[in-house]
Structure formats: C-alpha cells, structure tokens
Motif scaffolding. Structure first.
Motif, short mmCIF file in Angstrom:
data_model
loop_
_atom_site.label_atom_id
_atom_site.label_comp_id
_atom_site.label_asym_id
_atom_site.label_seq_id
_atom_site.Cartn_x
_atom_site.Cartn_y
_atom_site.Cartn_z
N ALA A 167 6.49 1.70 4.38
CA ALA A 167 6.06 2.63 3.33
C ALA A 167 4.74 2.18 2.72
CB ALA A 167 7.15 2.73 2.25
N ALA A 168 4.61 0.88 2.43
CA ALA A 168 3.38 0.35 1.85
C ALA A 168 2.20 0.55 2.80
CB ALA A 168 3.56 -1.13 1.53
N MET A 169 2.44 0.32 4.08
CA MET A 169 1.37 0.41 5.07
C MET A 169 0.86 1.85 5.21
SD MET A 169 1.52 -1.10 8.96
CE MET A 169 2.15 -2.67 8.35
N PHE A 170 1.77 2.80 5.33
CA PHE A 170 1.35 4.18 5.54
C PHE A 170 0.79 4.83 4.28
CE2 PHE A 170 4.06 3.72 9.33
CZ PHE A 170 3.17 4.22 10.29
N LEU A 171 1.31 4.45 3.11
CA LEU A 171 0.75 4.96 1.87
C LEU A 171 -0.71 4.56 1.70
CD1 LEU A 171 3.59 4.51 -0.80
CD2 LEU A 171 2.48 6.65 -0.14
#
Length: 597
Positions: A114-118
């Motif tokens: 989630a952190a990476m794609f956000l």
C-alpha cells in the motif's frame, strides 16, 4: 587531475568524521549535530571561503534552523499529532489491525504494498505522514513494534516515489535539469516498469529481512503494564446484550479478560468483574460498547472539559497510608460526587492480587499501595489527589478529542491533496495545515512540545549545514570530476552503478536536491564523453537521489520516523546499506537491458 582545495578537503573530512561519530554511537545524535554545527561555524569564521566574509560562515552553519525543510518537518509532525490526539486514524488502524491480527507477516506485506503504490502518485512525504500515526496507533493495539515496521514502510514509500516523475520533488528537479541540458522530455511513467521490477527484487528484503535487523524499542519492554480490575457495566445499547460469551471471544483484546462470566446471555444492567491493561480496557469498552464507570459521570466530565476548554486526561494515582480511601470501595467513597472524576480500575500489588479484600457485594476494598486509573479534567484530578492523599504518577494520557476527528482528517487530506497536485509547495501546505490545526483546536498550543522532537530538529539543521558545506566548498564538484576520469575503463553497467553510487553518497550525506543539482550535469557530460545515450545515465542519477536509506539525515521522511521508532543512526546504516547495494545492482542491470547498452 588537480587536488581539492583546502576547504573542499576539510568539508570531506568533516562529513566522514560526522558519519563515523554517528555510526559509533558513543555520543547522542543531538550532541554530534550541535558539535557539527559549531565546528562548521568556527571553521568558516576563522578560515572563510574565498570572496566570503567570516560572518557568512556563521550564517551557513546555522542556516538549517530557518530552512524550509525543517519548517516542513515540524509542521508535518504537528499535523500528525493532530490526527493522533483526535483519534482520526482509529478506523484505518483498526482495519489494518484485523489484517495483522490474522497474520502479522501478511499485515506487514499489505502495508508495504500500500505504501509503495500510494507514493507512486502522491508525493512520498505526505504518504508517510498519513501512514506514520496509523502504525504508531497499531503498535499500541498489539501489532508489530513501531521500530520494526517504520523503516521498512519508509523504504517502501521511497521506492514507490522513485517510480514516476511526480513521485518526489527531486525526480521533477532531475528531469527539469536534463531537459534544460538538451535531452528529450521524460514522461511520467517512462521508467516505471524498471522500478517495479526492482521493487519485486527488494520487497522480500523489506518484508522478511529488514524487520529482523531492527530491535524492539517499544516502551512496554522496559516496564510491564499494570493490570486494572473493575466492573463492566452492560447498558441497553451494548453489543453484548443477548449474546453468549463464546460469541464475543474473538473481539476481546489480548490483555483483557472476564474475571466472571454470565451463566446465560448478557443482559442489560449486568455488572461483571473484568481486568486488563489500560489500552485493553479502552479497546474492549469501544468494541463491546460497555462502560466501566457510570454514564452520568462520563457525561459530566465531558461537559466540564468543553466548558473549560481543557483536555480530558487519564492518570494513575497511588493510594497512600494517609488516604481516607483505605478500606473503602468505589461505591462507598463518593469520589464521583465530590470531585467529578471517574475511577476506571484498580491495580493491586502482586502480593495482594490473590488475597484482595472485598465487601459483601464483591466490590474491591482499596488499600495502601493500590494504583487507581482515574479520568477527569486536570482541575478535578488535582483536587482529588491533594484532598484524598494520593500520589499522582507521571505519564498522564489525554483522551482523544473525537469530536474533532473529522476536522483533523479533513485538514490533513486538504494539505496533502494541495501538495500532491502541485497547487502548493509541501512546505506551504504543511505550514498552513499546522496553523489550521492550532486555530481549530485539534492541537493545543501548550502541547506542541509533545509533537516535536529536539533530536530531529538539530539533526535536520546539521544535515542542511553539511549539504551546503559540501556544495559551496567545491567538494561535490571535485568528487564528480574524479569519478568521471576513471569511468572510461568500465563497462556500461559499471558506469551506471558508479554514477548511482556517487549520487547515493551525496544524497545520504548532503541532500537529494544537492545530489540532483550536482549529479545531473555530470552524468550528461559523461554520456557525451563516452558516447553513451544520456537517458540511462540521467535515470541513474534520478534513482541514486532516491536511494536515501542509509542515514537519517538523507531525507525528511527518514527524520520523521526517527523519534517514533526510537531509532539510532546505526539502525539506518545496518538496514539501509544492504538495500542500497541491492537496488544499485538491480537498477544498473535493468537499465543496461532496457536501453540495450
């Protein structure tokens, strides 16, 4: 090739010495940072740079304290504090908590993805600002310790930010400088596939290895939490009504238990003995919609707090030998009527735990040494402690101002949104958000000190001073020339790796803006001299500017997590250096393959 100037050589010596001092850890980060600033100020005062006055060196050394990066970090800390004290992120924390409760490794993997794609579509700093309070709250709810999750999540954010031109402001800077030098414009997603493949290689390290390299810095490890005994009241609107005990077992926190169970389904008006830590009691009351104090007392405390404009606090108080409460129960003490406070639970010393005195109704009688968990406004708490001879312990906790939760979330989303779409610079958006948090009462002026970290402030100021010193003394330019003179003997992958490592070195010890400003023209020049296509070399600079994992001073997100995770300089070095080497090797190979070099 000419030798570096004395100022450039001194700048490199100071930088290496500071790194060694941080890595050894014999002095605190604050002391090393202040000494660094002092050495730069004194050195440039007595040995000023060419065409500069002695006072210019002092201004350079202390420029970090007024730098927009420091102001931005402080403002982001204040906004993060606003989300915490209002409980705005509790729903997100509970959702993520369910995943972690099902499986901690799966929860961490979901968080990293989630952190990476956000951060691919939103600037990485706002993304981390949104995630940081969630993981801090998650730690308090029994998830993985913050010290084992924040560095991996921060690394995932930085990798995601590397994947598009809008992921970080540094990417935009590199692309803009390259375009000014005559290179074709680079599209937003031109290099995204390269980064995604590298991310797949790095993800197992972030997920499985990095947390094992980090210790558990949770305060709970230092001292076990107290277990408080109380009675759970079942109001008519409680989720317990009509349910059997077995139906609610999966909703109970780990540190909570029923000391007595109903023989049949729960009924409105029941009062059952329970026990748990402060956090467990709070979570159980929320999830079960029960009460551990009469509703009229809680309503009275809430009204009083609103009238006085004060926060509701929960504190621990020790019953002394002189207290009138000795031998009394909560129902016979009259505490709520006399002082307008609520006793949420009683902790007894271990030696009395299995031999506690009770009255005929099964209520616990208070004794010397008992610790009471008390909720109220500061004035009522102080009156209760002084009148009834109680010793108030340190560590008062504020009850979240949930009435302002939506407002705090709206302020944060607005600030992040304006920075993400480029409507306002992140510094202005964050500062405006912090001021709005103050004006609306989401964060109290007298609580700002709890939001800010002195360690982070002086560390940021020192890192900015070092970055300016490296740039203005010519040390960065000399290093670039020295690197360029030897690259002609390397294969394409070696050239790309060398450029990436050089820029990574700059970004971890100076700043990514400095690395972009110095590295982009050097890479373009090297491409011309060696007859190589400029685009992969420019991308090597862009990637290197984002490989800022190895020191806390490398990037502002590294600073933001330092205080919350109680990290040392060595934690960043131990986990970041292997990741830097892994990413450099992977990205260099992918660039060679993509551009058929």
């Amino acid at each position: 090739m000419a030798f570096p100037s004395l100022h450039a050589a001194a700048a490199m010596i100071v930088t290496v010495s500071v790194f060694i001092a941080f890595a050894r850890g014999r002095m605190t980060a604050e002391i090393i940072s202040l000494l660094t600033i002092a050495i730069i100020a004194l050195g440039l005062y007595f040995f000023p740079l060419p065409h500069a006055a002695p006072t210019d060196g002092i201004a350079l050394a202390f420029s970090g304290f007024g730098h927009h990066a420091l102001i931005t970090i402080c403002a982001l800390m204040v906004m993060g504090r606003g989300l915490v004290v209002t409980g705005a992120l509790d729903p997100a924390a509970r959702l993520l908590e369910r995943v972690f409760k099902f499986n901690q490794q799966l929860g961490l993997l979901v968080s990293l993805l989630a952190a990476m794609f956000l951060s691919m579509g939103v600037n990485d700093t706002p993304v981390l600002v949104l995630l940081l309070p969630i993981f801090v709250a998650l730690t308090a709810r029994g998830g993985l310790p913050a010290s084992k999750t924040l560095i991996p999540v921060n690394a995932a954010v930085l990798i995601g930010g590397m994947a598009t031109t809008i992921g970080t402001s540094t990417n935009i800077l590199v692309v803009s400088i390259a375009r000014d030098l005559g290179m074709r414009p680079i599209g937003v997603f031109d290099f995204t596939p390269i980064v995604l493949v590298a991310a797949l290689v790095a993800l197992p390290y972030l997920w499985l290895v990095m947390p094992r390299l980090l210790g558990d810095n949770s305060p709970e490890n230092v001292q076990a939490q107290r277990r408080f005994f109380t009675r759970l009241r079942v109001p008519a609107e409680s989720d317990l009504v009509g349910r059997h005990f077995d139906e609610i077992l999966d909703r109970l926190p780990n540190d909570f238990r029923f000391e007595e169970r109903p023989s049949g389904p729960f009924e409105a008006g029941q009062r059952l003995r329970i026990s748990g830590t402060h956090d467990a009691l709070e979570e159980a009351i929320r999830s079960l919609k029960g009460q551990v104090a009469p509703g009229w007392v809680i309503d009275r405390i809430t009204r009083t707090a609103a009238e006085l404009g004060e926060d509701v606090q929960v504190v621990e108080m020790v019953v002394t030998a002189d207290s009138r409460l000795v031998g009394r129960t909560l129902s016979t003490s009259g505490i709520a009527d006399l002082y307008g406070v609520a006793v949420l639970g009683i902790h007894k010393p271990e030696k009395l735990l299995h031999n506690e005195p009770m009255d005929a109704h099964g209520d616990i009688r208070m004794a010397e040494g008992d610790v009471l968990l008390v909720m109220g406004v500061p004035r009522g708490l102080q009156e209760f402690a002084s009148t009834d001879s109680l010793l108030q312990l340190e560590g008062a906790r504020e009850v979240p101002r949930r009435s302002k939760a939506l407002l705090a979330a709206a302020i944060m989303v607005s600030s992040v949104g304006m920075a993400s779409v480029g409507l306002l610079p992140i510094a202005i958006a964050a500062l405006g958000g912090a001021i709005t948090m103050f004006v609306t009462g989401c964060v109290k002026f007298d609580r700002v000190g709890r939001a800010l970290s002195a360690k982070v402030i002086v560390l940021v100021a020192a890192s900015i001073a070092i970055g300016r010193l490296i740039l203005e003394t010519g040390a960065a330019a000399w290093l670039g020339e020295a690197m360029a003179s030897g690259l002609q003997y390397l294969p394409p992958a070696g050239v790309l790796a060398a450029i990436m490592l050089f820029v990574t070195l700059l970004t971890n010890f100076a700043s990514n803006a400095t690395a972009a400003t110095v590295g982009t023209p050097i890479a373009f020049s090297i491409a011309t001299q060696l007859g190589m296509p400029p685009e992969p070399l420019i991308l090597a600079v862009l990637f290197g500017c984002n490989l800022c994992y190895a020191t806390p001073i490398a990037y502002q997100t590294n600073m933001l997590i330092m205080a919350e995770g109680s990290y040392t300089f060595g934690d960043y070095v131990r986990t970041g250096v292997p990741l830097v080497l892994l990413m450099v090797g992977t990205l260099s190979a992918l660039l060679v393959y993509t551009y058929r070099m």
